[in-house]
Design a protein around this motif. Structure first.
Motif, PDB file in Angstrom:
ATOM      1  N   GLY A 239      12.325  35.473 -25.180  1.00  0.00           N
ATOM      2  CA  GLY A 239      10.911  35.698 -25.425  1.00  0.00           C
ATOM      3  C   GLY A 239      10.276  34.567 -26.217  1.00  0.00           C
ATOM      4  O   GLY A 239      10.962  33.731 -26.802  1.00  0.00           O
ATOM      5  N   LEU A 240       8.969  34.546 -26.224  1.00  0.00           N
ATOM      6  CA  LEU A 240       8.222  33.518 -26.945  1.00  0.00           C
ATOM      7  C   LEU A 240       8.429  33.666 -28.444  1.00  0.00           C
ATOM      8  O   LEU A 240       8.158  34.724 -29.012  1.00  0.00           O
ATOM      9  N   ALA A 241       8.894  32.601 -29.094  1.00  0.00           N
ATOM     10  CA  ALA A 241       9.204  32.683 -30.524  1.00  0.00           C
ATOM     11  C   ALA A 241       8.010  32.372 -31.415  1.00  0.00           C
ATOM     12  O   ALA A 241       7.898  32.917 -32.511  1.00  0.00           O
ATOM     13  N   GLY A 242       7.132  31.479 -30.971  1.00  0.00           N
ATOM     14  CA  GLY A 242       6.044  31.105 -31.857  1.00  0.00           C
ATOM     15  C   GLY A 242       4.938  30.349 -31.165  1.00  0.00           C
ATOM     16  O   GLY A 242       5.097  29.819 -30.064  1.00  0.00           O
ATOM     17  N   VAL A 243       3.788  30.318 -31.842  1.00  0.00           N
ATOM     18  CA  VAL A 243       2.612  29.588 -31.370  1.00  0.00           C
ATOM     19  C   VAL A 243       2.089  28.741 -32.517  1.00  0.00           C
ATOM     20  O   VAL A 243       1.975  29.225 -33.655  1.00  0.00           O
ATOM     21  N   VAL A 244       1.795  27.484 -32.219  1.00  0.00           N
ATOM     22  CA  VAL A 244       1.109  26.614 -33.179  1.00  0.00           C
ATOM     23  C   VAL A 244      -0.211  26.224 -32.526  1.00  0.00           C
ATOM     24  O   VAL A 244      -0.239  25.454 -31.564  1.00  0.00           O
ATOM     25  N   HIS A 245      -1.286  26.786 -33.038  1.00  0.00           N
ATOM     26  CA  HIS A 245      -2.607  26.633 -32.416  1.00  0.00           C
ATOM     27  C   HIS A 245      -3.386  25.523 -33.120  1.00  0.00           C
ATOM     28  O   HIS A 245      -3.870  25.702 -34.248  1.00  0.00           O
ATOM     29  N   CYS A 246      -3.504  24.378 -32.449  1.00  0.00           N
ATOM     30  CA  CYS A 246      -4.162  23.210 -33.043  1.00  0.00           C
ATOM     31  C   CYS A 246      -5.470  22.834 -32.357  1.00  0.00           C
ATOM     32  O   CYS A 246      -6.199  21.976 -32.861  1.00  0.00           O
ATOM     33  N   ALA A 247      -5.770  23.421 -31.220  1.00  0.00           N
ATOM     34  CA  ALA A 247      -6.961  23.039 -30.459  1.00  0.00           C
ATOM     35  C   ALA A 247      -8.239  23.405 -31.208  1.00  0.00           C
ATOM     36  O   ALA A 247      -8.319  24.456 -31.849  1.00  0.00           O
TER      37      ALA A 247
ATOM     38  N   ALA B 239       0.608  39.934 -28.209  1.00  0.00           N
ATOM     39  CA  ALA B 239       1.014  40.841 -27.137  1.00  0.00           C
ATOM     40  C   ALA B 239       2.327  40.393 -26.504  1.00  0.00           C
ATOM     41  O   ALA B 239       3.182  41.222 -26.163  1.00  0.00           O
ATOM     42  N   ALA B 240       2.496  39.070 -26.351  1.00  0.00           N
ATOM     43  CA  ALA B 240       3.739  38.552 -25.769  1.00  0.00           C
ATOM     44  C   ALA B 240       4.914  38.744 -26.720  1.00  0.00           C
ATOM     45  O   ALA B 240       5.999  39.178 -26.317  1.00  0.00           O
ATOM     46  N   MET B 241       4.716  38.446 -27.992  1.00  0.00           N
ATOM     47  CA  MET B 241       5.806  38.511 -28.971  1.00  0.00           C
ATOM     48  C   MET B 241       6.218  39.947 -29.294  1.00  0.00           C
ATOM     49  O   MET B 241       7.377  40.200 -29.620  1.00  0.00           O
ATOM     50  N   ALA B 242       5.284  40.870 -29.212  1.00  0.00           N
ATOM     51  CA  ALA B 242       5.597  42.267 -29.537  1.00  0.00           C
ATOM     52  C   ALA B 242       6.659  42.845 -28.606  1.00  0.00           C
ATOM     53  O   ALA B 242       7.325  43.828 -28.947  1.00  0.00           O
TER      54      ALA B 242
END
Length: 255
Positions: free
Chosen positions: A80-88, A129-132
């Motif tokens: 599963g997706l572990a993390g998001v780094v939102h820089c935009a 929603a993806a990580m949950a």
């Protein structure tokens, strides 16, 4: 949260803070999905190799970002997706009243809020929603979301009403989001960079950039994108970092 062999989605990944973060995580053994409107994101993904995928998307689009998250989940295989780094995001400067006495453009203000604040919420909701759905890691957590604010959220300058408001909104979402997502074992953090060497900074005159660098107490220079990436990695690794905004600014306080 481990970095090696885990999957992370990074927005604004074509250049600057996002690109540096993508490179650092990939070097640490992560799989990365790079999101940006700029076609250079494809070039970076190709350079990083098999661990990277590029996705040209608009962060304010629910459909496009959902496709990016679907790609990240597929790349992550069973973990599963572990993390998001939102820089935009975008920088905007506009006075409420210009020299001729004309009011600021309302559409310009709304555009900044839409990209920087609504875009952040869009990324954050889809990430959660993806990580949950993840199986908890050995540490018990399912994922981490790192948003990008700015010192303008605290020390906004003349002409920064839209930009400061948008970044203050990112700061304001951090704690309530962290509290809500705690039941899913998902952490939420934000980084508030100071004056950094990024493509956005290159748009201002050299004299102004030098003045900003001189205003930093120490180190007396502009921040480097790799220093942002280093902090992002530390946030991923340290499970006690949650619900907080970290100023990364060398001690500068804007006047």
């Amino acid at each position: 949260m481990q970095v090696k062999d885990r999957t992370f989605l990074i927005t604004g990944a074509a250049s600057g803070l996002g690109a540096a973060t993508a490179e650092r995580l990939a070097k640490a053994g992560a799989r990365v999905v790079l999101c940006d409107l700029n076609e250079e994101v494809t070039t970076l993904a190709e350079r990083l190799g098999e661990c990277a995928r590029a996705c040209r998307v608009d962060i304010t689009s629910a459909e496009q970002m959902q496709q990016a998250f679907d790609m990240a989940v597929a790349l992550s295989e069973e973990q599963g997706l572990a993390g998001v780094v939102h820089c935009a995001g975008v920088v905007s400067v506009a006075k409420l009243v210009d020299r001729e006495g004309n009011p600021a453009d309302l559409e310009g203000y709304a555009r900044t809020i839409h990209i920087n604040l609504v875009g952040t919420f869009n990324v954050m909701r889809l990430a959660a929603a993806a990580m949950a759905k993840n199986t908890p890691a050995d540490s018990g957590e399912r994922g981490v979301i790192i948003n990008t604010a700015s010192i303008a959220a605290f020390d906004g300058q003349v002409g920064q009403c839209a930009y400061s408001a948008s970044k203050a909104g990112v700061v304001g979402m951090s704690l309530p989001a962290a509290r809500e997502l705690s039941r899913h074992a998902i952490r939420v953090m934000a980084i508030a960079p100071g004056v950094f060497e990024t493509p956005m900074m290159s748009e201002i005159p050299d004299e102004a950039a030098q003045a900003l660098a001189a205003a930093v107490p120490f180190p007396k220079r502009l921040g480097r994108a790799e220093e942002f990436a280093q902090l992002a990695e530390q946030i991923i690794i340290n499970p006690m970092l949650n619900g907080e905004v970290i100023r990364l600014d060398g001690g500068i306080r804007m006047q």
